[in-house]
Design a protein around this motif. Structure first.
Motif, PDB file in Angstrom:
ATOM      1  N   UNK A   1       0.812  -1.282  -0.013  1.00 28.85           N
ATOM      2  CA  UNK A   1      -0.097   0.235  -0.008  1.00 28.85           C
ATOM      3  C   UNK A   1       0.807   1.319  -0.027  1.00 28.85           C
ATOM      4  N   UNK A   2       0.173   2.555  -0.154  1.00 32.19           N
ATOM      5  CA  UNK A   2       0.704   3.742  -0.294  1.00 32.19           C
ATOM      6  C   UNK A   2       1.139   4.266   1.238  1.00 32.19           C
ATOM      7  N   UNK A   3       2.222   4.404   1.841  1.00 29.59           N
ATOM      8  CA  UNK A   3       2.558   4.709   3.126  1.00 29.59           C
ATOM      9  C   UNK A   3       1.886   6.275   3.299  1.00 29.59           C
ATOM     10  N   UNK A   4       1.992   7.292   2.362  1.00 25.45           N
ATOM     11  CA  UNK A   4       1.813   8.541   2.515  1.00 25.45           C
ATOM     12  C   UNK A   4       0.421   8.901   2.287  1.00 25.45           C
ATOM     13  N   UNK A   5      -0.404   7.962   2.120  1.00 25.93           N
ATOM     14  CA  UNK A   5      -1.846   8.366   1.377  1.00 25.93           C
ATOM     15  C   UNK A   5      -2.941   7.839   2.613  1.00 25.93           C
ATOM     16  N   UNK A   6      -3.881   8.782   3.026  1.00 27.98           N
ATOM     17  CA  UNK A   6      -4.979   8.421   3.687  1.00 27.98           C
ATOM     18  C   UNK A   6      -5.349   7.032   3.738  1.00 27.98           C
ATOM     19  N   UNK A   7      -5.736   6.203   4.672  1.00 26.35           N
ATOM     20  CA  UNK A   7      -6.228   4.781   4.858  1.00 26.35           C
ATOM     21  C   UNK A   7      -7.395   4.748   3.886  1.00 26.35           C
ATOM     22  N   UNK A   8      -8.456   5.512   4.296  1.00 27.29           N
ATOM     23  CA  UNK A   8      -9.620   5.475   3.732  1.00 27.29           C
ATOM     24  C   UNK A   8      -9.691   5.823   2.257  1.00 27.29           C
ATOM     25  N   UNK A   9      -8.801   6.903   1.627  1.00 25.53           N
ATOM     26  CA  UNK A   9      -8.753   7.268   0.431  1.00 25.53           C
ATOM     27  C   UNK A   9      -8.220   6.066  -0.490  1.00 25.53           C
ATOM     28  N   UNK A  10      -7.235   5.426  -0.008  1.00 24.14           N
ATOM     29  CA  UNK A  10      -6.573   4.435  -0.841  1.00 24.14           C
ATOM     30  C   UNK A  10      -7.220   3.162  -0.878  1.00 24.14           C
ATOM     31  N   UNK A  11      -8.148   2.803   0.318  1.00 24.61           N
ATOM     32  CA  UNK A  11      -8.915   1.577   0.182  1.00 24.61           C
ATOM     33  C   UNK A  11     -10.187   1.894  -0.965  1.00 24.61           C
ATOM     34  N   UNK A  12     -10.709   3.224  -1.038  1.00 21.98           N
ATOM     35  CA  UNK A  12     -11.618   3.518  -1.899  1.00 21.98           C
ATOM     36  C   UNK A  12     -10.985   3.478  -3.423  1.00 21.98           C
ATOM     37  N   UNK A  13      -9.917   4.035  -3.604  1.00 21.64           N
ATOM     38  CA  UNK A  13      -9.018   4.088  -4.790  1.00 21.64           C
ATOM     39  C   UNK A  13      -8.873   2.642  -5.171  1.00 21.64           C
ATOM     40  N   UNK A  14      -8.425   1.642  -4.457  1.00 19.36           N
ATOM     41  CA  UNK A  14      -8.294   0.328  -4.841  1.00 19.36           C
ATOM     42  C   UNK A  14      -9.487  -0.388  -5.195  1.00 19.36           C
ATOM     43  N   UNK A  15     -10.514  -0.087  -4.545  1.00 15.05           N
ATOM     44  CA  UNK A  15     -12.053  -0.846  -4.870  1.00 15.05           C
ATOM     45  C   UNK A  15     -12.488  -0.259  -6.216  1.00 15.05           C
ATOM     46  N   UNK A  16     -12.161   1.063  -6.456  1.00 18.64           N
ATOM     47  CA  UNK A  16     -12.616   1.624  -7.930  1.00 18.64           C
ATOM     48  C   UNK A  16     -11.986   0.912  -8.786  1.00 18.64           C
ATOM     49  N   UNK A  17     -10.581   0.532  -8.622  1.00 17.19           N
ATOM     50  CA  UNK A  17      -9.775  -0.027  -9.643  1.00 17.19           C
ATOM     51  C   UNK A  17     -10.323  -1.380 -10.037  1.00 17.19           C
ATOM     52  N   UNK A  18     -10.890  -2.061  -8.895  1.00 13.66           N
ATOM     53  CA  UNK A  18     -11.414  -3.421  -9.184  1.00 13.66           C
ATOM     54  C   UNK A  18     -13.030  -3.410  -9.644  1.00 13.66           C
ATOM     55  N   UNK A  19     -13.476  -2.109 -10.083  1.00 11.40           N
ATOM     56  CA  UNK A  19     -14.643  -2.144 -10.633  1.00 11.40           C
ATOM     57  C   UNK A  19     -15.962  -1.548  -9.764  1.00 11.40           C
ATOM     58  N   UNK A  20     -15.724  -1.050  -8.536  1.00 14.61           N
ATOM     59  CA  UNK A  20     -16.726  -0.819  -7.779  1.00 14.61           C
ATOM     60  C   UNK A  20     -17.025   0.821  -8.014  1.00 14.61           C
TER      61      UNK A  20
END
Length: 292
Positions: free
Chosen positions: A82-101
Motif C-alpha cells: 500500500x501507499x504509506x503517505x496516502x490516507x487509509x480510507x482514500x486508498x481503500x476507495x481507490x483500490x476498490x474503484x480499480x477493481x470495478x466498484x
C-alpha cells in the motif's frame, strides 16, 4: 475450485517451485506451510500473475486462468503493497474503484471494513502513521474490498494481536461460507492446525505432505506419555523405546520395538504408574518430520 497442476518456477539454475500440484476447493481454508525459501510466496505470485511460471498450469473453474479472472482474486502480498503517505480510507476507495466498484459502494465498503477492524477513527490518517499491526489490518481490508471470488493471502496473521486474529478468522469464514476458495500461508502452525480444512507442506519447492490435519496426524509418529510415582530416568535403559523427553517422573516415549503392554508391565514392576497415554503428533511434529 482453484487448481495448480505441475507448477514450476526457476531462478537461474535454482528450482524454486518444482512441479507442484494441489487444489484449493471452494468454501475451504487451505493452509500453505513451509520454511523460508520453501516456495510459498513464489507459488502465490504465480497464481496472481505477478511471476510467470516455467511449466505447469493454473486453472480456475476448470479452465486456464486469465487476466480477467485474476481481477476477481483478492491478494495480500507478504510485503505490504500500500501507499504509506496516502490516507487509509482514500486508498481503500481507490483500490476498490480499480477493481470495478462505483464510488459510493467503494466508500461504504471501505468504511465498513475499517469499522470492523477498529480503525474507523484512523481513516484520515496516513498509513505510515499506523502501527505495524494496524497496517496489516488495512492490507487485509485491501485484499477483500472488492468481494473477491478467490483469496490468496501471504502471511495474513503476521503482526496481529489475538483480537485482530479472531476478527480475521471470522472474516475468512464468512468468505468460505459463501463458497470462496481461500489459500493462505503462515508460520504459525498451531493457528494453521486449528483453522484449516486442508494443509499443504512445502519443502525446497516440493510438496512433502498434504491433506486434512487428521490425515497428516495419521501419517506421523505416535508417541506415549508415561507418568510414574517415582523417577522415570530408568526408561533410557529399556530396549525397544526412545525417550524423547524426560522430566522427573514423566517421560514422552517413542516405541521402536517394545509394546505398550511390555512398557506398562516393567513400570508396574518398578513402582506405581499414574498415566500411560497415547500422544498424537501435532502439525508441528509432522512438519519437522517431513522437512528434515
Amino acid at each position: 475450485m482453484l487448481e495448480i497442476d505441475r507448477l514450476t518456477r526457476r531462478f537461474g539454475d535454482s528450482v524454486a517451485v518444482d512441479a507442484i500440484s494441489f487444489g484449493v476447493p471452494g468454501g475451504q481454508l487451505t493452509g500453505f506451510v513451509g520454511g523460508n525459501g520453501a516456495g510459498k510466496t513464489t507459488t502465490m505470485r504465480m497464481i496472481m500473475g505477478v511471476l510467470a511460471s516455467h511449466g505447469g498450469e493454473i486453472r480456475w473453474q476448470g479452465r486456464p486462468v486469465t487476466a480477467v479472472d485474476r481481477r476477481g482474486f483478492g491478494y495480500m502480498p507478504e510485503e505490504r503493497g500500500l501507499y504509506p503517505k496516502q490516507p487509509v480510507l482514500d486508498q481503500l476507495i481507490y483500490l476498490a474503484r480499480l477493481q470495478g466498484r462505483d464510488a459510493a459502494s467503494a466508500k461504504t465498503a471501505a468504511a465498513g471494513l475499517l469499522e470492523r477492524f477498529s480503525l474507523a477513527d484512523r481513516s484520515s490518517d496516513k498509513l505510515e502513521s499506523l502501527s505495524l499491526g494496524n497496517q496489516q489490518r488495512v492490507q487485509i481490508a485491501a485484499a477483500v474490498i472488492a468481494e473477491p471470488d478467490v483469496l490468496i493471502l501471504d502471511e495474513p496473521f503476521s503482526g496481529l494481536d489475538p483480537i485482530a486474529v479472531d476478527s480475521m478468522v471470522d472474516l475468512l469464514r464468512e468468505y468460505t461460507n459463501r463458497g470462496v476458495p481461500v489459500l493462505f500461508s503462515s508460520h504459525q502452525l498451531d493457528l494453521v492446525e486449528r483453522l484449516c480444512d486442508q494443509l499443504i507442506i512445502l519443502n525446497r519447492g516440493r510438496i512433502v505432505a498434504q491433506g486434512t490435519a487428521d490425515d497428516l496426524r495419521n501419517t506421523g509418529t505416535t508417541r506415549h506419555r508415561l507418568v510414574l510415582d517415582g523417577d522415570a530416568s530408568w526408561l533410557r535403559e529399556v530396549p525397544g523405546l526412545t525417550v524423547v523427553e524426560h522430566n522427573g517422573s514423566s517421560a514422552l516415549l517413542e516405541l521402536t520395538g517394545a509394546t505398550t503392554d511390555q512398557v506398562l508391565a516393567e513400570a508396574l514392576r518398578r513402582g506405581g504408574v499414574r498415566e500411560l497415554s497415547e500422544v498424537a503428533p501435532s502439525i508441528s511434529d509432522i512438519y519437522r518430520e517431513v522437512s528434515a
